[in-house]
Design a protein around this motif. Structure first.
Motif, PDB file in Angstrom:
ATOM      1  N   LYS A  88       1.572 -17.915  49.470  1.00  0.00           N
ATOM      2  CA  LYS A  88       0.923 -17.327  50.413  1.00  0.00           C
ATOM      3  C   LYS A  88       1.184 -17.526  52.012  1.00  0.00           C
ATOM      4  N   GLU A  89       1.745 -18.703  51.764  1.00  0.00           N
ATOM      5  CA  GLU A  89       2.333 -19.201  53.692  1.00  0.00           C
ATOM      6  C   GLU A  89       3.500 -18.211  53.777  1.00  0.00           C
ATOM      7  N   PHE A  90       4.629 -18.161  52.872  1.00  0.00           N
ATOM      8  CA  PHE A  90       5.658 -17.645  52.915  1.00  0.00           C
ATOM      9  C   PHE A  90       5.376 -16.020  53.112  1.00  0.00           C
ATOM     10  N   ASN A  92       2.934 -14.844  54.552  1.00  0.00           N
ATOM     11  CA  ASN A  92       2.430 -14.825  56.105  1.00  0.00           C
ATOM     12  C   ASN A  92       3.094 -15.174  57.235  1.00  0.00           C
ATOM     13  N   GLY A  93       4.313 -15.708  56.783  1.00  0.00           N
ATOM     14  CA  GLY A  93       5.329 -16.012  57.684  1.00  0.00           C
ATOM     15  C   GLY A  93       5.285 -17.188  58.226  1.00  0.00           C
ATOM     16  N   GLN A  94       4.597 -18.195  57.597  1.00  0.00           N
ATOM     17  CA  GLN A  94       4.241 -19.420  58.102  1.00  0.00           C
ATOM     18  C   GLN A  94       5.359 -20.411  57.550  1.00  0.00           C
ATOM     19  N   LEU A  95       6.142 -20.003  56.358  1.00  0.00           N
ATOM     20  CA  LEU A  95       7.196 -20.879  55.836  1.00  0.00           C
ATOM     21  C   LEU A  95       8.623 -20.205  55.827  1.00  0.00           C
ATOM     22  N   THR A  96       9.660 -20.875  55.812  1.00  0.00           N
ATOM     23  CA  THR A  96      10.884 -20.170  56.065  1.00  0.00           C
ATOM     24  C   THR A  96      11.259 -20.009  54.584  1.00  0.00           C
ATOM     25  N   GLN A  99      12.084 -23.417  53.187  1.00  0.00           N
ATOM     26  CA  GLN A  99      11.061 -24.266  52.653  1.00  0.00           C
ATOM     27  C   GLN A  99      10.534 -23.752  51.496  1.00  0.00           C
ATOM     28  N   TYR A 100      10.244 -22.306  51.315  1.00  0.00           N
ATOM     29  CA  TYR A 100       9.944 -21.633  50.091  1.00  0.00           C
ATOM     30  C   TYR A 100      10.688 -21.864  48.796  1.00  0.00           C
TER      31      TYR A 100
END
Length: 134
Positions: A88-90, A92-96, A99-100
């Motif tokens: 979800k964070e990836f 939404n652009g919150q994770l690189t 990191q993903y």
């Protein structure tokens, strides 16, 4: 003896030679045979004792693997939750991507450990059942 003689005048009979030790060494033979029986019983008890030890060791191994499997299951659940959150964070652009990828890698590592441990548990459990004759 008329019965033993044939019509041609020949005699028939047999001789049995038994050593005197046959009658006097009966106790020794009985004691020897009893020692052999006792030795076989002792060897049987040793084998049964070793089998019991192996079964106990195998049982403890199965219990340990079961406990580790429960722990690994919890670890996999946490990794799966992290994976879902990372997706979800990836998105939404919150994770690189790095990191993903790291979080995904941890999830798949935990999943692989779970499969390996599950397989090992099943194998050890089957061995225990075989040892117990089930």
């Amino acid at each position: 003896n008329a019965f033993d003689q044939l019509s041609l005048g020949y005699g028939a009979g047999f001789t049995l030679k038994i050593p005197l030790s046959f009658f006097t060494n009966g106790d020794v033979r009985n004691k020897t045979m009893q020692c052999e029986v006792d030795g076989a019983k002792f060897r049987k008890q040793q084998v049964e004792s070793e089998l019991r030890k192996l079964i106990i060791a195998q049982y403890n191994k199965v219990i340990s693997l079961r406990n580790l499997l429960v722990i690994q299951s919890s670890s996999l659940d946490v990794a799966q939750l992290n994976q879902s959150m990372a997706e979800k964070e990836f998105s939404n652009g919150q994770l690189t991507l790095e990191q993903y990828s790291r979080i995904s890698s941890l999830y798949f590592t935990e999943k692989e450990k779970m499969e390996t441990m599950s397989s090992e548990f099943k194998t050890e459990f089957a061995l225990l059942m075989e040892m117990c004759g089930m």
